[in-house]
Scaffold this active site. Structure first.
Site, PDB file in Angstrom:
ATOM      1  N   HIS A 173       0.743  -1.248  -0.186  1.00  0.00           N
ATOM      2  CA  HIS A 173      -0.079  -0.030  -0.011  1.00  0.00           C
ATOM      3  C   HIS A 173       0.760   1.246  -0.014  1.00  0.00           C
ATOM      4  CE1 HIS A 173      -0.394   0.466   4.703  1.00  0.00           C
ATOM      5  NE2 HIS A 173       0.685  -0.302   4.254  1.00  0.00           N
ATOM      6  N   HIS A 174       2.252   1.086  -0.054  1.00  0.00           N
ATOM      7  CA  HIS A 174       2.804   2.575  -0.327  1.00  0.00           C
ATOM      8  C   HIS A 174       3.407   2.545  -1.586  1.00  0.00           C
ATOM      9  CE1 HIS A 174       3.204   2.666   4.180  1.00  0.00           C
ATOM     10  NE2 HIS A 174       3.707   1.405   4.221  1.00  0.00           N
ATOM     11  N   CYS A 175       3.005   1.612  -2.567  1.00  0.00           N
ATOM     12  CA  CYS A 175       3.470   2.066  -3.941  1.00  0.00           C
ATOM     13  C   CYS A 175       2.098   2.590  -4.698  1.00  0.00           C
ATOM     14  CB  CYS A 175       3.968   0.575  -4.518  1.00  0.00           C
ATOM     15  SG  CYS A 175       4.527   1.014  -6.315  1.00  0.00           S
TER      16      CYS A 175
ATOM     17  N   GLN B 253       0.116   4.297   7.316  1.00  0.00           N
ATOM     18  CA  GLN B 253      -0.781   5.002   6.396  1.00  0.00           C
ATOM     19  C   GLN B 253      -0.624   4.343   4.903  1.00  0.00           C
ATOM     20  OE1 GLN B 253       0.361   9.095   5.689  1.00  0.00           O
ATOM     21  NE2 GLN B 253      -1.137   9.319   4.043  1.00  0.00           N
TER      22      GLN B 253
ATOM     23  N   ASN C 148      -0.374   5.481   1.888  1.00  0.00           N
ATOM     24  CA  ASN C 148      -0.244   6.503   0.950  1.00  0.00           C
ATOM     25  C   ASN C 148      -0.103   6.273  -0.666  1.00  0.00           C
ATOM     26  OD1 ASN C 148       2.248   5.389   1.402  1.00  0.00           O
ATOM     27  ND2 ASN C 148       3.352   7.089   0.592  1.00  0.00           N
TER      28      ASN C 148
END
Length: 339
Positions: free
Chosen positions: A125-127, A167, A169
């Protein structure tokens, strides 16, 4: 349940230089086999996402950057990767992540067809489309949703419930101005990535304090999951079920017990199944050796409560036409009829 032995990263011990357990996905499956919940022929074999699949979301410029070992070393936070020839980086580091990404895309379609699907990997979920980070090289959550929007009839709204300690992001940046995607994100407000711009995409933001424990956490999850699904009834829920909320996690900074994690997943699945909304779960972060056991225990609990159903999950795979499709590329999977 979607998985491939290719998910696991093992290369000269380099994977041990990052706190992530790069073999946890295989351990989850081993635990589920021990408990007789799954056998090999009941697991949907994930296929590696092809370059064409990745280009549904990623820019060619970004994919070309991954041909530089120093870029991959930065994204995976394993500095010695910098010194490896890129063909090895592609095969030993990026191929497992591409296979997990393919697994998430496949699981999205399977969830729509059968009510639920769990990819034992994924949750990067950070990509976002043009930037990786935090061990996340491919935007599998964005890809799964875009595949469904573009290629599966009747899927036009999605809700992301992101309960990893960090988070999310990446998907937030990707869906910043997309009114079809509702994002709920509960995370430790003090840790990576602290992406203020991406926070603008969160419709329901739950910022947690250091050391948050079970009672407060579960009450907030219950309230906000129900609230999110009452605000918008989506055609698919993507549930990012990170276990880095576990007490003692070196990166998460929260203090949730193993039982609290099992209960959290139960809360989310109950909310989805009671509303008859298909749910796709990905396993995301978790940086302790015991997280594999907890993920397996949670899946067993979901099964014991009837929130995931073994017969339903495998009924389509026994159909030869469906089985053949599952062997084809990730892109072809989207052509699967709902019959």
């Amino acid at each position: 349940i979607v998985y491939s032995p290719d998910y696991n990263i093992t290369f000269m011990g380099l994977e041990k230089l990052h706190p992530f357990d790069a073999g946890k996905w295989g351990k989850v499956i081993d635990f589920l086999k021990e408990e007789k919940l799954v056998v090999d022929d009941l697991i949907v074999q994930a296929r590696e996402a092809t370059e064409d699949d990745l280009l549904v979301v990623h820019t060619r410029r970004y994919l070309n950057k991954l041909k530089w070992s120093f870029v991959v070393a930065t994204i995976t936070e394993i500095p010695p990767v910098l010194f490896l020839p890129n063909f090895l980086v592609q095969r030993k580091v990026l191929k497992p992540l591409r296979t997990q990404t393919g697994g998430t895309i496949m699981a999205g379609k399977l969830a729509v067809d059968r009510g639920w699907a769990i990819n034992v990997g994924g949750g990067f979920h950070h990509c976002s489309s043009d930037k990786g980070g935090g061990f996340c090289a491919y935007a599998d959550i964005t890809l799964a949703i875009k595949f469904l929007f573009e290629r599966v009839q009747g899927v036009s709204k999605a809700t992301i419930i992101d309960l990893d300690a960090h988070q999310g992001n990446g998907h937030e940046r990707d869906f910043m101005d997309d009114s079809r995607v509702y994002i709920m994100d509960a995370y430790n407000r003090y840790i990576y990535p602290g992406d203020g711009f991406a926070k603008r995409a969160i419709k329901r933001k739950v910022e947690l304090e250091w050391g948050t424990e079970d009672t407060e956490y579960l009450q907030k999850v219950q309230t906000h999951v129900e609230g999110a699904l009452n605000e918008l009834k989506p055609d698919i829920i993507v549930y990012n079920a990170g276990t880095d909320i576990l007490d003692g996690d070196p990166l998460g900074g929260l203090a949730i017990s193993p039982q609290g994690i099992v209960k959290r997943d139960e809360v989310v699945f109950k909310a989805a199944r009671s509303r008859r909304i298909p749910i796709l779960m990905v396993t995301s972060g978790g940086y302790q050796k015991r997280t594999a056991r907890i993920i397996a225990d949670s899946i067993l609990n979901l099964h014991n409560l009837g929130l995931i159903d073994k017969e339903l999950a495998t009924s389509g795979v026994e159909n030869p036409k469906v089985e053949q499709m599952l062997r084809n590329s990730v892109a072809d999977l989207s052509k699967l009829s709902l019959q």
